[in-house]
Design a protein around this motif. Structure first.
Motif, PDB file in Angstrom:
ATOM      1  N   SER A  97       0.815  -1.214   0.000  1.00  0.00           N
ATOM      2  CA  SER A  97       0.000   0.000   0.000  1.00  0.00           C
ATOM      3  C   SER A  97       0.846   1.261   0.000  1.00  0.00           C
ATOM      4  O   SER A  97       0.343   2.362  -0.210  1.00  0.00           O
ATOM      5  CB  SER A  97      -0.930   0.005   1.223  1.00  0.00           C
ATOM      6  OG  SER A  97      -0.179   0.096   2.424  1.00  0.00           O
ATOM      7  N   PHE A  99       3.411   1.807  -2.066  1.00  0.00           N
ATOM      8  CA  PHE A  99       3.987   2.080  -3.381  1.00  0.00           C
ATOM      9  C   PHE A  99       2.943   1.997  -4.486  1.00  0.00           C
ATOM     10  O   PHE A  99       1.995   1.222  -4.417  1.00  0.00           O
ATOM     11  CB  PHE A  99       5.111   1.082  -3.679  1.00  0.00           C
ATOM     12  CG  PHE A  99       6.308   1.219  -2.780  1.00  0.00           C
ATOM     13  CD1 PHE A  99       7.307   2.133  -3.065  1.00  0.00           C
ATOM     14  CD2 PHE A  99       6.425   0.437  -1.645  1.00  0.00           C
ATOM     15  CE1 PHE A  99       8.411   2.276  -2.235  1.00  0.00           C
ATOM     16  CE2 PHE A  99       7.521   0.563  -0.805  1.00  0.00           C
ATOM     17  CZ  PHE A  99       8.519   1.480  -1.097  1.00  0.00           C
ATOM     18  N   ASP A 100       3.162   2.790  -5.530  1.00  0.00           N
ATOM     19  CA  ASP A 100       2.349   2.759  -6.744  1.00  0.00           C
ATOM     20  C   ASP A 100       2.920   1.676  -7.659  1.00  0.00           C
ATOM     21  O   ASP A 100       4.088   1.747  -8.060  1.00  0.00           O
ATOM     22  CB  ASP A 100       2.405   4.128  -7.419  1.00  0.00           C
ATOM     23  CG  ASP A 100       1.486   4.230  -8.635  1.00  0.00           C
ATOM     24  OD1 ASP A 100       1.147   3.194  -9.240  1.00  0.00           O
ATOM     25  OD2 ASP A 100       1.120   5.361  -8.999  1.00  0.00           O
ATOM     26  N   SER A 101       2.088   0.698  -7.998  1.00  0.00           N
ATOM     27  CA  SER A 101       2.568  -0.432  -8.797  1.00  0.00           C
ATOM     28  C   SER A 101       2.969  -0.036 -10.210  1.00  0.00           C
ATOM     29  O   SER A 101       3.647  -0.795 -10.915  1.00  0.00           O
ATOM     30  CB  SER A 101       1.495  -1.531  -8.856  1.00  0.00           C
ATOM     31  OG  SER A 101       0.320  -1.037  -9.480  1.00  0.00           O
ATOM     32  N   GLN A 108       9.548   6.622  -7.289  1.00  0.00           N
ATOM     33  CA  GLN A 108       8.758   6.993  -6.120  1.00  0.00           C
ATOM     34  C   GLN A 108       9.623   7.608  -5.018  1.00  0.00           C
ATOM     35  O   GLN A 108       9.186   8.534  -4.323  1.00  0.00           O
ATOM     36  CB  GLN A 108       7.984   5.776  -5.624  1.00  0.00           C
ATOM     37  CG  GLN A 108       6.922   5.372  -6.627  1.00  0.00           C
ATOM     38  CD  GLN A 108       6.154   4.131  -6.264  1.00  0.00           C
ATOM     39  OE1 GLN A 108       5.337   4.144  -5.353  1.00  0.00           O
ATOM     40  NE2 GLN A 108       6.395   3.046  -6.983  1.00  0.00           N
ATOM     41  N   TYR A 148      10.028  -2.466 -10.350  1.00  0.00           N
ATOM     42  CA  TYR A 148       8.677  -2.099  -9.947  1.00  0.00           C
ATOM     43  C   TYR A 148       8.347  -2.821  -8.636  1.00  0.00           C
ATOM     44  O   TYR A 148       8.922  -3.887  -8.342  1.00  0.00           O
ATOM     45  CB  TYR A 148       7.676  -2.485 -11.027  1.00  0.00           C
ATOM     46  CG  TYR A 148       7.742  -1.575 -12.239  1.00  0.00           C
ATOM     47  CD1 TYR A 148       6.929  -0.445 -12.329  1.00  0.00           C
ATOM     48  CD2 TYR A 148       8.630  -1.836 -13.282  1.00  0.00           C
ATOM     49  CE1 TYR A 148       6.998   0.406 -13.439  1.00  0.00           C
ATOM     50  CE2 TYR A 148       8.715  -0.994 -14.390  1.00  0.00           C
ATOM     51  CZ  TYR A 148       7.899   0.125 -14.448  1.00  0.00           C
ATOM     52  OH  TYR A 148       7.983   0.963 -15.532  1.00  0.00           O
TER      53      TYR A 148
END
Length: 265
Positions: A97, A99-101, A108, A148
């Motif tokens: 939650s 991190f932006d996938s 980031q 990622y």
């Protein structure tokens, strides 16, 4: 030691239902304190109140939260946001939650740093980020920054989230069950890194956990919560080995042995 966080008679309700009932808590600079209790005891609600994270229907009905001589309940939203992410950092239970996938880990980290210092060049941001990851004992941080989030294990993601939280050198780290979603071996490593981080930086840590073994491993002091109240509080060894409250005794009886938990020495 100097007082860093002072919570006095804090009461919080969800709708008309009291969830935190007159809680008082003190945390000194450099101290590690664990809030321990079962699901629904109110421990995470307290952490969210400190961070200024409010869910619909949740209201602080009484009390004060004073951080480093600043009354957090009296400042405006802008001031609260300035404190959160600079002097107060937060680590969540599920690192996914954080991190932006759709963005690399490195992008980031850069976004996080440039939000606080727009003049900071991307190359400098990546150098600082790699150093932070290395301090969390993550191998080949330059390569990791190019990945990622879904390419990292849960343990690597949690270490990365802690590294990001520590970039601003906060005085207080709020940790909401940061190891509960991890396997026991990885959990032990994360706890070890938090102990080293605390010793090296002096950052105080307030952690929420349901696991008394985690509290024993990590904390200087501990508070046991039951039904919205602190039923016992003190230095960790005293609470664990000479508990006075029946609920605390029940939690201790449910603790795994050191061999079962395979936690750090």
């Amino acid at each position: 030691m100097k007082k860093l966080l002072d919570i006095t008679n804090l009461s919080i309700s969800y709708g008309n239902k009291p969830t935190v009932k007159g809680v008082s808590l003190r945390l000194d600079e450099g101290e590690i304190h664990c809030l321990v209790g079962g699901t629904g005891s109110g421990k995470s609600t307290i952490l969210h109140a400190i961070a200024g994270i409010s869910s619909k229907g949740v209201h602080i009905t009484a009390g004060t939260i004073v951080f480093d001589d600043t009354d957090l309940l009296a400042v405006d939203e802008k001031k609260r946001r300035q404190l959160l992410g600079s002097r107060i950092a937060l680590v969540f239970q599920n690192p996914e939650s954080y991190f932006d996938s759709l963005m690399t880990v490195g992008d980031q980290f850069v976004e996080f740093l440039q939000y606080r210092n727009p003049a900071m060049k991307k190359e400098t941001c990546l150098e600082v980020s790699a150093q932070a990851l290395q301090e969390m004992r993550l191998d080949d941080p330059e390569r990791l920054l190019k990945l990622y989030p879904f390419e990292l294990s849960g343990g690597m993601l949690q270490r990365s989230s802690i590294a990001m939280a520590m970039l601003t050198k906060p005085k207080l780290l709020l940790a909401d069950e940061p190891t509960s979603a991890l396997d026991i071996v990885t959990q032990a490593k994360i706890l070890g890194e938090l102990i080293v981080l605390n010793k090296n930086t002096g950052t105080a840590i307030l952690m929420v956990t349901h696991n008394m073994k985690v509290a024993e491993t990590l904390a200087d002091t501990v508070s046991v919560m039951y039904s919205g109240k602190i039923v016992e509080s003190g230095d960790t060894q005293t609470v664990l080995h000479h508990p006075s409250n029946d609920y605390t005794k029940e939690l201790i009886r449910s603790m795994p042995t050191m061999e079962e938990a395979r936690l750090i020495e």
